[in-house]
Design an enzyme around this catalytic site. Structure first.
Site, PDB file in Angstrom:
ATOM      1  N   SER A 222      47.704 100.100  16.106  1.00 18.03           N
ATOM      2  CA  SER A 222      47.261  99.554  17.381  1.00 18.03           C
ATOM      3  C   SER A 222      47.705  98.120  17.612  1.00 18.03           C
ATOM      4  CB  SER A 222      45.737  99.619  17.473  1.00 18.03           C
ATOM      5  OG  SER A 222      45.164  98.876  16.428  1.00 18.03           O
TER       6      SER A 222
ATOM      7  N   LYS B  20      41.797  93.372  16.538  1.00 15.96           N
ATOM      8  CA  LYS B  20      42.405  93.450  17.865  1.00 15.96           C
ATOM      9  C   LYS B  20      42.536  92.028  18.407  1.00 15.96           C
ATOM     10  CE  LYS B  20      42.088  98.042  18.476  1.00 15.96           C
ATOM     11  NZ  LYS B  20      42.305  98.369  17.089  1.00 15.96           N
TER      12      LYS B  20
END
Lengths: 181, 197
Positions: free
Chosen positions: A49, A102
């Site tokens: 990701s 993230k």
């Protein structure tokens, strides 16, 4: 007696090497856990990701050594002071045993545009919006909404392995989608 | 003049000799040993506080907030013992009093009671102070929702003065810092904090 209150030294007749080893390991473990909880720790990353910022490994030893290993600092947790564009590590809101890494896109009070739709959302106080750099393969705030800042466990500052990728992790701000008040 | 000068010189020579005789190496080793001991003790305290059991103070402004847990926990001055094992193991039960980081401000720690775990259905009334037995028409808004995965529903015991899940929704389990199981101060209030459903 060199000094008036010298520390009493144990005099073990036959030094037991096992006990010595256990004591030293306990001390090292205590130091390690305290430093890793309060100052900085290292994570081995999995998942796609956050490519191309991070390249990752397959789980399981020796996969951990093929992917990126990053340094995560915990000083930011003192006052929960973050900047837009920082890469942060946080506990997943749907499973407290898993942690995600993230990029932080918006801080509390910001107005932001959720990509691909025209929805404008105000980030509630105490929360933040996180997104992965690799948008197609990232499970992030676009799925579970803004996350409370209390879930954040640290900020990723440097990649420390493999040697050819040692570098500082840069801040990337999405100026066009975020409006701060 | 020369005698004063030579006296000063001999004094300085004597001082230098005494300085050289001080056991600097032993002092340095001693200092390192003591510093290492202090560091080891500090690390031990940190590990116990973070992984086994800790202490939380109830204060109106900073850490654990005031009136939302009356009468279980007082407005101020109570000290509770917080165990860290149950949240990590996932063995929290409905009715436990937990210490958690507020979802509205991560620098604020609050104490609330768990009224629903993930998957449970909770019913709650907003603003119970508005309902009155003397009103002929009583409009009560009752909400029913299911606690999502990985979240818990928390409410203060003092529903009239508590900001909790009725205002900010179910909170992620990861915000929970520990379970308050026992009051340790003041001495007349020492005792286990019971479960209340």
């Amino acid at each position: 007696m060199l000094l008036p209150c010298k520390l009493q030294k144990f005099d073990m007749g036959t030094l037991n090497p096992l006990w010595f080893f256990v004591k030293k390991s306990m001390t090292v473990a205590l130091f390690g856990i305290t430093i890793s909880d309060r100052f900085a720790t290292v994570y081995s990353l999995t998942g796609t990701s956050m490519s191309p910022t991070f390249t990752t490994s397959s789980p399981g030893f020796p996969g951990y050594l093929k992917g990126d290993i990053v340094l995560v600092e915990k000083f930011c947790l003192e006052k929960y002071k973050f900047s837009r564009g920082d890469v942060i590590a946080f506990k997943s809101p749907s499973d407290h045993k898993r942690e995600f890494v993230k990029r932080l896109i918006a801080l509390p009070g910001d107005w932001m545009q959720i990509s691909d739709t025209s929805d404008i959302l105000k980030i509630p106080e105490g929360h933040c919006w996180v997104e992965g750099d690799n948008k197609e393969f990232s499970l992030d705030s676009r799925h579970f909404g803004p996350i409370p800042l209390g879930l954040v466990q640290g900020r990723v500052t440097h990649i420390i392995w493999p040697p050819q990728r040692i570098s500082k992790v840069e801040r990337k701000v999405a100026m066009e989608r975020v409006r701060s008040t | 003049m020369s005698t004063a000068g030579s006296r000063i010189a001999s004094f300085l020579r004597g001082a230098a000799a005494r300085f050289g005789k001080v056991p600097w190496r032993e002092i340095r080793e001693d200092a390192f040993e003591r510093a290492a001991l202090v560091l080891k003790a500090a690390c031990f305290v940190h590990v116990v506080n973070a992984y086994v059991v800790g202490i939380a103070f109830v204060r109106p402004s900073s850490t654990v907030r005031g009136p939302s847990m009356l009468p279980t926990i007082n407005l101020t001055g109570d000290v509770v013992a917080v165990e860290r094992v149950s949240p990590r193991w996932g063995s929290l039960a409905v009715g436990d009093v937990v210490i958690l980081l507020s979802p509205e401000n991560p620098r604020k720690t609050v104490a609330k009671r768990v009224l629903g775990l993930e998957g449970d259905a909770v019913t709650f009334v907003i603003d119970p102070a508005r309902g009155s037995a003397f009103q002929t028409v009583v409009v009560v808004l009752v909400y029913l929702l299911q606690v999502p995965e990985g979240h818990v529903w928390v409410q203060g015991d003092n529903i009239y003065s508590s900001r909790d899940s009725r205002q900010f929704g179910p909170v992620p389990y990861g915000l929970i810092q520990g379970r308050a199981f026992c009051k340790v101060w003041p001495p007349e209030a020492v005792g286990l904090i019971g479960q209340k459903l």
